[in-house]
Design a protein around this motif. Structure first.
Motif, PDB file in Angstrom:
ATOM      1  N   VAL A 169       0.837  -1.205   0.000  1.00 47.35           N
ATOM      2  CA  VAL A 169       0.000   0.000   0.000  1.00 47.35           C
ATOM      3  C   VAL A 169       0.870   1.252   0.000  1.00 47.35           C
ATOM      4  N   ALA A 170       1.857   1.300   0.893  1.00 55.44           N
ATOM      5  CA  ALA A 170       2.720   2.474   0.997  1.00 55.44           C
ATOM      6  C   ALA A 170       3.528   2.689  -0.282  1.00 55.44           C
ATOM      7  N   SER A 171       4.045   1.608  -0.880  1.00 52.84           N
ATOM      8  CA  SER A 171       4.855   1.725  -2.101  1.00 52.84           C
ATOM      9  C   SER A 171       4.034   2.263  -3.266  1.00 52.84           C
ATOM     10  N   ASN A 172       2.793   1.815  -3.389  1.00 49.27           N
ATOM     11  CA  ASN A 172       1.947   2.291  -4.489  1.00 49.27           C
ATOM     12  C   ASN A 172       1.472   3.724  -4.262  1.00 49.27           C
ATOM     13  N   ILE A 173       1.207   4.074  -3.014  1.00 53.10           N
ATOM     14  CA  ILE A 173       0.854   5.475  -2.728  1.00 53.10           C
ATOM     15  C   ILE A 173       2.034   6.391  -3.044  1.00 53.10           C
ATOM     16  N   LYS A 174       3.226   5.957  -2.671  1.00 55.77           N
ATOM     17  CA  LYS A 174       4.429   6.738  -2.965  1.00 55.77           C
ATOM     18  C   LYS A 174       4.630   6.881  -4.475  1.00 55.77           C
ATOM     19  N   SER A 175       4.388   5.788  -5.225  1.00 55.68           N
ATOM     20  CA  SER A 175       4.540   5.831  -6.673  1.00 55.68           C
ATOM     21  C   SER A 175       3.604   6.857  -7.303  1.00 55.68           C
ATOM     22  N   ILE A 176       2.396   6.966  -6.758  1.00 53.73           N
ATOM     23  CA  ILE A 176       1.435   7.964  -7.246  1.00 53.73           C
ATOM     24  C   ILE A 176       1.885   9.365  -6.848  1.00 53.73           C
ATOM     25  N   SER A 184      11.359  12.725  -2.993  1.00 57.29           N
ATOM     26  CA  SER A 184      12.361  12.371  -1.989  1.00 57.29           C
ATOM     27  C   SER A 184      11.732  11.890  -0.680  1.00 57.29           C
ATOM     28  N   ILE A 185      10.397  11.947  -0.591  1.00 56.92           N
ATOM     29  CA  ILE A 185       9.717  11.491   0.625  1.00 56.92           C
ATOM     30  C   ILE A 185       9.864   9.974   0.740  1.00 56.92           C
ATOM     31  N   ASP A 186      10.346   9.530   1.868  1.00 55.59           N
ATOM     32  CA  ASP A 186      10.598   8.105   2.066  1.00 55.59           C
ATOM     33  C   ASP A 186       9.289   7.330   2.167  1.00 55.59           C
ATOM     34  N   VAL A 187       9.323   6.080   1.704  1.00 56.48           N
ATOM     35  CA  VAL A 187       8.124   5.232   1.740  1.00 56.48           C
ATOM     36  C   VAL A 187       7.642   5.016   3.168  1.00 56.48           C
ATOM     37  N   ARG A 188       8.549   5.090   4.138  1.00 56.43           N
ATOM     38  CA  ARG A 188       8.169   4.899   5.543  1.00 56.43           C
ATOM     39  C   ARG A 188       7.221   5.988   6.032  1.00 56.43           C
ATOM     40  N   MET A 189       7.345   7.185   5.462  1.00 51.12           N
ATOM     41  CA  MET A 189       6.435   8.260   5.845  1.00 51.12           C
ATOM     42  C   MET A 189       5.003   7.936   5.439  1.00 51.12           C
ATOM     43  N   TYR A 190       4.842   7.310   4.293  1.00 50.63           N
ATOM     44  CA  TYR A 190       3.503   6.912   3.854  1.00 50.63           C
ATOM     45  C   TYR A 190       2.959   5.779   4.728  1.00 50.63           C
ATOM     46  N   MET A 191       3.837   4.920   5.210  1.00 50.79           N
ATOM     47  CA  MET A 191       3.409   3.887   6.157  1.00 50.79           C
ATOM     48  C   MET A 191       2.864   4.523   7.430  1.00 50.79           C
ATOM     49  N   LEU A 192       3.540   5.566   7.887  1.00 51.70           N
ATOM     50  CA  LEU A 192       3.100   6.250   9.109  1.00 51.70           C
ATOM     51  C   LEU A 192       1.743   6.914   8.907  1.00 51.70           C
TER      52      LEU A 192
END
Length: 466
Positions: A169-176, A184-192
């Motif tokens: 979920v986080a990886s695909n949100i980041k890709s969008i 440059s926003i890390d994928v971990r931020m989207y996890m949070l």
């Protein structure tokens, strides 16, 4: 009179105290075992199951497909990158056949053991415990512990699936988001960002209320797969520059990914136990074989053509290879992220059930504020999956690790081991040789897959992140 695994008196068995009656009983249709026990052969567990809302064959088929079609199929092109398109195609079919065969072993063992114990159904841990208690005398000491071993593997697998969901979920949100904002926003931020709603979803205690989420997710997933196929086939497929055979080093990663993708061992017995006509689950043209044929075809197709399209550039999820500058591909990523996100509660449900009902509540004997502590347990499990995902935000390595670690044991080694124990005293001559020989080979394959696959995945994780 002996007792069954739940401690109830079981008239199906006759033990040493009743030894004088066994001769007469054997004349009346009772089969003797070398343990000095006998059981009636006319008890049919299927006829004694009382299910409030039994499922039809088609509904069971749909549930089985739903349980196997998720993040795993989206990782198949990456699995083929590790194996090559020829090895990958053949390997997926072979692994699919072995997995299906082992599921049949588990189903037949459950039926046989239910007949002996005169109970309508069993769970996976109960089947394992009963098989060992009826098996070779030198293995019976393990029977009190095997249920905990099975539950541990099931728990790790379900938590691993939840970790995969979080990373997906986080990886695909980041890709969008990378296309519209700072990449440059890390994928971990989207996890949070997704953590709090994730906890709230897992606070839903009744499975009935999670069912609508599953229905929505299925519809979204079906549409998304159609769009992914459009992107795969909109350009000519070519084998140029693609490896027909992968390296030996990459095969354990392929093996773990395919096992994770194909196996739905945790839902097999619950689905079969809830059927209106459970006899139709097995058989050459039964629900299981029909579902597995469809699943293997879909997985080979997605893996083969996905790899031939994107080659060595293929990501851990094929959605991450879709164009970032097209609205349709962005929509697919968002739709699948949403579908996986809202079904996280279903994926975590088994882990919560095992942890809370079998260990925390039962072990601590909580009598006050039970609901409060259940919510604490639910929150804790979500945080565990979140922290693991934060520590190792790599989709393909997670999938390969948990496939090799858990499903090599649950899907291959344990069903074969259970069959050996179940029929240890019943098979004679060549049938006994086949029983032991064929299942020992499967157990060895399962153990090798577990050890080598887990080691390779862990080595890749260490190399990548540490």
């Amino acid at each position: 009179m002996s007792t069954d695994i739940n401690g109830h008196n079981n008239p199906a068995y006759v033990t040493g105290d009743d030894e004088k009656n066994t001769t007469d009983k054997s004349k009346h249709g009772l089969e003797l075992t070398e343990k000095g026990q006998c059981y009636t052969d006319d008890y049919d567990p299927y006829k004694h199951r009382k299910v409030e809302h039994p499922t039809t064959n088609s509904e069971t088929l749909f549930h089985l497909l739903k349980g196997s079609l998720g993040t795993g199929i989206l990782a198949m092109p990456n699995a083929f990158r590790n194996a090559g398109y020829i090895t990958g195609s053949i390997g997926t079919v072979v692994i699919g056949i072995i997995c299906t065969y082992c599921i049949h072993l588990l189903i037949k063992a459950e039926y046989e053991l239910c007949k002996r114990k005169k109970i309508p159904s069993m769970s996976y841990p109960e089947v394992a415990e009963t098989a060992l208690s009826d098996g070779p005398s030198w293995l019976r000491w393990l029977s009190p512990y095997i249920a905990n071993i099975v539950n541990t593997f099931l728990l790790i697998y379900q938590l691993g699936t939840c970790c995969v969901y979080v990373v997906f979920v986080a990886s695909n949100i980041k890709s969008i988001a990378d296309f519209y904002v700072d990449d440059s926003i890390d994928v971990r931020m989207y996890m949070l960002i997704i953590l709090i709603p994730l906890i709230l979803i897992n606070w839903v205690r009744n499975l009935k209320y999670l069912a609508p989420f599953s229905t929505i997710a299925n519809a979204v997933t079906l549409v998304s797969f159609g769009i992914i196929c459009y992107y795969i086939f909109r350009e000519p497929i070519s084998t140029e520059g693609k490896d027909p055979f992968g390296t030996l080093k990459g095969f354990p990663l392929f093996f773990g990914t395919v096992l994770f993708a194909l196996e739905a061992i945790g839902v097999i017995l619950p689905l079969e136990n809830e059927m209106k006509t459970p006899k139709n689950f097995g058989g050459s043209c039964g629900v299981l074989n029909s579902a597995m044929v469809l699943i293997v075809i879909l997985y080979v197709g997605m893996g083969l053509f996905g790899y031939l399209n994107y080659g060595d550039k293929v990501e851990g999820s094929i959605t991450l290879n879709l164009p970032s500058d097209e609205g349709l591909s962005q929509a697919v990523k968002g739709m699948l992220a949403f579908a996986i996100y809202i079904t996280h509660g279903l994926a975590c449900y088994v882990a919560i059930d095992i942890t809370w009902n079998h260990y925390v509540n039962k072990g601590l004997r909580i009598t006050s504020k039970t609901v409060f502590w259940e919510y604490v347990c639910r929150t804790g499990l979500v945080l565990v999956t979140f922290l693991l995902a934060v520590a190792i935000p790599n989709l393909e390595l997670f999938i390969s690790l948990f496939g090799a670690l858990c499903l090599s044991a649950l899907g291959l080694a344990l069903p074969a081991f259970i069959e050996i124990c179940t029929y240890w005293y019943q098979r004679k001559g060549l049938a006994r040789v086949w029983l032991i020989g064929s299942n020992v080979i499967i157990v060895i394959v399962g153990i090798l897959g577990l050890v080598i696959g887990t080691y390779t995945s862990m080595a890749e994780i260490v190399h990548t992140f540490f």
